[in-house]
Write a protein that holds these residues in place. Structure first.
Motif, short mmCIF file in Angstrom:
data_model
loop_
_atom_site.label_atom_id
_atom_site.label_comp_id
_atom_site.label_asym_id
_atom_site.label_seq_id
_atom_site.Cartn_x
_atom_site.Cartn_y
_atom_site.Cartn_z
N ASP A 3 0.83 -1.21 0.00
CA ASP A 3 0.00 0.00 0.00
C ASP A 3 0.86 1.25 0.00
O ASP A 3 0.37 2.36 -0.18
N MET A 4 2.14 1.06 0.24
CA MET A 4 3.06 2.18 0.31
C MET A 4 4.35 1.77 -0.38
O MET A 4 4.76 0.61 -0.27
N LEU A 5 4.98 2.72 -1.07
CA LEU A 5 6.27 2.42 -1.69
C LEU A 5 7.35 3.17 -0.92
O LEU A 5 7.15 4.31 -0.50
N SER A 6 8.48 2.51 -0.71
CA SER A 6 9.52 3.10 0.10
C SER A 6 10.85 3.14 -0.65
O SER A 6 11.11 2.30 -1.51
N ALA A 7 11.68 4.13 -0.31
CA ALA A 7 13.00 4.25 -0.92
C ALA A 7 14.04 4.44 0.18
O ALA A 7 13.71 4.88 1.28
N PHE A 8 15.27 4.10 -0.15
CA PHE A 8 16.36 4.23 0.81
C PHE A 8 17.36 5.21 0.22
O PHE A 8 17.86 4.99 -0.89
N ALA A 9 17.62 6.31 0.94
CA ALA A 9 18.47 7.36 0.39
C ALA A 9 19.78 7.44 1.15
O ALA A 9 19.85 7.99 2.25
N LEU A 10 20.81 6.85 0.54
CA LEU A 10 22.13 6.80 1.16
C LEU A 10 23.14 7.61 0.36
O LEU A 10 23.81 8.49 0.89
N THR A 11 23.21 7.32 -0.95
CA THR A 11 24.25 7.91 -1.79
C THR A 11 24.07 9.41 -1.96
O THR A 11 22.96 9.90 -2.10
N GLU A 12 25.22 10.10 -1.94
CA GLU A 12 25.23 11.55 -2.15
C GLU A 12 26.25 11.87 -3.24
O GLU A 12 27.11 11.04 -3.53
N PRO A 13 26.16 13.09 -3.79
CA PRO A 13 27.13 13.44 -4.84
C PRO A 13 28.58 13.20 -4.40
O PRO A 13 29.41 12.77 -5.19
N VAL A 54 19.42 18.28 12.24
CA VAL A 54 19.65 18.94 13.53
C VAL A 54 18.34 18.96 14.31
O VAL A 54 17.29 19.26 13.75
N LEU A 55 18.42 18.60 15.58
CA LEU A 55 17.22 18.55 16.41
C LEU A 55 16.88 19.96 16.90
O LEU A 55 17.68 20.60 17.57
N GLU A 56 15.70 20.44 16.49
CA GLU A 56 15.25 21.77 16.93
C GLU A 56 13.81 21.63 17.39
O GLU A 56 12.93 21.27 16.59
N ASP A 57 13.57 21.91 18.65
CA ASP A 57 12.21 21.85 19.22
C ASP A 57 11.51 20.53 18.87
O ASP A 57 10.44 20.54 18.24
N ASP A 58 12.09 19.42 19.25
CA ASP A 58 11.48 18.10 19.04
C ASP A 58 11.32 17.72 17.57
O ASP A 58 10.55 16.81 17.25
N ARG A 59 11.98 18.42 16.68
CA ARG A 59 11.90 18.03 15.25
C ARG A 59 13.29 18.00 14.65
O ARG A 59 14.15 18.82 14.99
N TRP A 60 13.49 17.02 13.77
CA TRP A 60 14.74 16.97 13.03
C TRP A 60 14.60 17.88 11.80
O TRP A 60 13.63 17.75 11.05
N VAL A 61 15.57 18.78 11.64
CA VAL A 61 15.57 19.64 10.46
C VAL A 61 16.70 19.16 9.54
O VAL A 61 17.87 19.16 9.93
N ILE A 62 16.30 18.72 8.35
CA ILE A 62 17.24 18.06 7.46
C ILE A 62 17.64 18.97 6.31
O ILE A 62 16.80 19.63 5.70
N ASN A 63 18.96 18.99 6.01
CA ASN A 63 19.47 19.75 4.86
C ASN A 63 20.50 18.91 4.11
O ASN A 63 21.36 18.29 4.72
N GLY A 64 20.37 18.91 2.80
CA GLY A 64 21.34 18.18 1.99
C GLY A 64 20.68 17.60 0.75
O GLY A 64 19.55 17.97 0.41
N SER A 65 21.42 16.74 0.07
CA SER A 65 20.85 16.12 -1.14
C SER A 65 21.34 14.69 -1.28
O SER A 65 22.37 14.32 -0.74
N LYS A 66 20.55 13.91 -2.00
CA LYS A 66 20.87 12.50 -2.24
C LYS A 66 20.78 12.24 -3.74
O LYS A 66 20.00 12.91 -4.45
N CYS A 67 21.54 11.27 -4.23
CA CYS A 67 21.46 10.99 -5.66
C CYS A 67 21.34 9.50 -5.93
O CYS A 67 21.62 8.68 -5.06
N PHE A 68 20.94 9.20 -7.15
CA PHE A 68 20.71 7.81 -7.62
C PHE A 68 19.73 7.05 -6.73
O PHE A 68 19.96 5.90 -6.36
N ILE A 69 18.63 7.70 -6.35
CA ILE A 69 17.69 7.06 -5.42
C ILE A 69 16.58 6.32 -6.19
O ILE A 69 15.72 6.95 -6.82
#
Lengths: 264, 380
Positions: free
Chosen positions: B118-128, B142-157
């Motif tokens: 019912d759901m499709l999933s991907a695994f994002a490891l590789t980066e440029p 980075v954990l800010e106020d009970d939330r992870w704030v994510i920055n960056g990019s992934k490739c070949f996913i």
């Protein structure tokens, strides 16, 4: 409603069946066993009735054969049959269609009877198409062969369409009844992978001669009047004669030749 | 020792093969050409139970095992390498982490729908800048106020633009090296999640492969997979399992190459006889069949070890390395046997060659796998 589906394990001969020229029997070495393809349509139809018709239904797959036939019955369970019964006893070996029909009918009685029996139109190894109608006669219930559609179904009556030469025949019968089905009736499903794993945990019931309380004279080789004298591949021979002369002369020669061959 | 497949395994092979004959093989060339696989294919795969093979029933699975899963990947890939890759990526990489490392709640929320299809999933490891050197991950959370704030990019996913959820590797604690990496669960409708362009690949064109961008993408604190800081060990283990899938995929493509070659060698007549009667062709066919058989057995053994709960890192690496190289060789020979026709898209063998090549690269290049094997040898 209880629906019994009669199934047979047959050698897979889709690629090429090889006959031992000396014994005239099918060479089974290295040939995989499968459920008779026509029986898959009977199983599918039974499962569709169970899924679509109101009420509680039970689908029982029934077979007679060696212990290995349990594998085939596991497949029937994987498809969604509720139970599977295998009739297996040395005494049943060598049965022709008469003895097979007798034994299957006794098994259906041992089950406590049923409302509908479904069979494939014939098995691809023997091609006799006799066992289905034979079971109906033994149970003394009406039957219809070559069914391509169940038009209506109730606990009292069933209406079907039969595929007959040159057309369709509509037949209405009282229940319980037996049908043999053709491939036009449906598109058989694949077992689900979950069904396969469930079937692994289910048991195939195995009944022997004692369990069925059969007449020993009517089962297996003892109960089989059929005698296979010879199995052979017919030789096709061609003997070509070219007629010569004028058209009149050729016509005369042709008539003469046909008369001599007893064809005219 | 018993080399025979159990009855269930045999039935699974037959069922998936029949499914492939009906639902995959007639369309595989079209998916390659259009660079797209319709969602309905994934729906019918889900109905059959393909996505749940190695997971228990209580989590939406089918309660079979890794061997059954490897058999299924081979059969799917025999029909279409593209679909085989999408399938393997969803199960081995996208779904098994929930089963292996997820909390009970994460299993209920993500594993069940993924296993049921019912759901499709991907695994994002590789980066440029972090490919084989996956420890060089630059994406941060980075954990800010009970939330992870994510920055960056992934490739070949793989499955990246189709996925409902992505498991993402990110640095959660700077300066701690491998111990500062965590895997985060990112629903793809999260704000700040963006799918980049898809790649024009050499092969496996039906499979979805994209770049992913995370710009202040935030997810709840509980979306860290298992324990924070365990991400590195987790993904190494995920990749071990994934390699069994890629090995099976390679075997499936190789098998397709062999079958196409056998058919062609029977039909193609030159010098008055089918080319399969010439020794030059027979030797090729024999080598292909032999290598495929060896690759298949290596794959089954790795899966079996995994099912027994025994170490399988080295065996999975060997199976994947060997099977992928066999797959490329088999596809090359298939093209050669087909001669000029093999170089056209009229026959499927060109596609097999393009598809097979990825298996020597994805989820550990052949070179990295040699290092993995050598490392294990020297530990002993």
């Amino acid at each position: 409603m209880r629906i019994v589906v009669c199934v047979k394990q047959v050698p897979e001969t889709t690629e090429s069946a090889k006959i031992n020229p000396e014994t005239g029997t099918l060479m089974r070495e290295g040939v995989a066993s499968i459920t008779n393809p026509f029986d898959m349509y009977a199983l599918e139809e039974a499962l569709r009735i169970k899924e679509k018709q109101e009420g509680d239904h039970e689908v029982v797959a029934l077979s007679m054969g060696p212990p290995q036939a349990q594998e085939m019955l596991k497949e029937a369970l994987a498809l969604g049959c509720d139970r599977a019964v295998l009739l297996s006893d040395r005494a049943f070996a060598g049965a022709d269609t008469l003895a097979t029909a007798y034994t299957l009918a006794r098994a259906i009685e041992t089950l406590g009877g049923c409302d509908l029996v479904l069979c494939g139109k014939q098995a691809v190894d023997g091609d006799t198409a006799q066992v289905g109608p034979g079971v109906a006669e033994e149970l003394d219930i009406p039957h219809a062969t070559y069914v391509r559609k169940i038009a209506s179904l109730s606990p009292q009556a069933i209406e079907v369409e039969r595929l007959v030469e040159g057309g369709i025949e509509q037949v209405e019968m009282t229940m319980p009844a037996l049908l043999t089905v053709v491939k036009e009736i449906n598109e058989p499903r694949l077992p689900s992978l979950r069904g396969i794993m469930k079937a692994k945990r289910m048991e195939v019931t195995v009944w022997d001669a004692a369990e069925l309380a059969v007449d020993a004279e009517r089962v297996g080789l003892a109960g089989s009047p059929t005698e296979v004298v010879k199995v052979f591949t017919p030789q096709l021979e061609k003997d070509t004669q070219i007629l010569e002369g004028s058209p009149d002369e050729q016509a005369k020669q042709l008539i003469h030749g046909l008369r001599q061959a007893g064809l005219m | 020792m018993d080399f025979a497949l159990s009855q269930e395994h045999q039935l699974i092979v037959r069922t998936v093969r029949e499914f492939a004959e009906r639902e995959i093989i007639p369309y595989a060339a079209g998916w390659d050409e259009q660079e797209f696989i319709p969602a309905s294919v994934f729906t019918s795969m889900g109905e059959l139970g393909l996505f749940g093979l190695p997971f228990p029933e209580e989590y939406g699975g089918v309660d079979a095992d890794s061997l059954a899963y490897a058999l299924a990947v081979e059969e799917v890939s025999r029909g279409s390498g593209s679909l085989g890759l999408s399938y393997a990526a969803h199960v081995s990489l996208g779904t098994s982490p929930f089963y292996r490392f997820g909390s009970e709640e994460q299993k209920r929320r993500w594993l069940i729908p993924c296993a049921q299809g019912d759901m499709l999933s991907a695994f994002a490891l590789t980066e440029p800048n972090a490919g084989s050197d996956a420890g060089a991950t630059e994406t941060t959370a980075v954990l800010e106020d009970d939330r992870w704030v994510i920055n960056g990019s992934k490739c070949f996913i793989t499955n990246g633009s189709l996925a409902d959820v992505v498991i993402l590797t990110a640095v959660t604690e700077r300066g701690k090296g491998h111990r500062g990496i965590s895997n985060l669960i990112v629903p793809t409708d999260s704000e700040g999640f963006r799918v980049g362009s898809s790649y024009h690949k050499l092969g496996l064109k039906g499979s979805d492969t994209v770049e992913l961008f995370f710009d202040d993408c935030s997810v709840p604190q509980e979306n860290v997979l298992g324990t924070p800081g365990q991400g590195f060990g987790q993904f190494l283990e995920i990749l071990d399992g994934g390699r069994i899938g890629i090995a099976a995929m390679a075997v499936g493509i190789a098998q397709a190459s062999l079958e196409a070659s056998l058919t062609y060698a029977r039909q193609r007549v030159q010098f008055g006889k089918p080319i399969g009667r010439f020794q030059a062709i027979q030797f090729k066919l024999a080598d292909m069949a032999m290598e495929i058989e060896m690759a298949r057995h290596a794959t089954w053994r790795a899966a079996w070890l995994k099912d027994q709960g025994k170490p399988f890192t080295k065996e999975a690496a060997m199976a994947k390395l060997f099977a992928s190289e066999v797959s490329v060789r088999a596809a090359l020979e298939a093209v050669q046997i087909h001669g000029g026709y093999g170089y056209t898209e009229e026959f499927p063998v060109g596609r097999y060659l393009r598809d097979a090549k990825l298996t020597t690269i994805g989820e550990g290049t052949s070179e990295i796998l040699r290092l993995v094997i050598a490392r294990r040898l020297q530990e002993m």
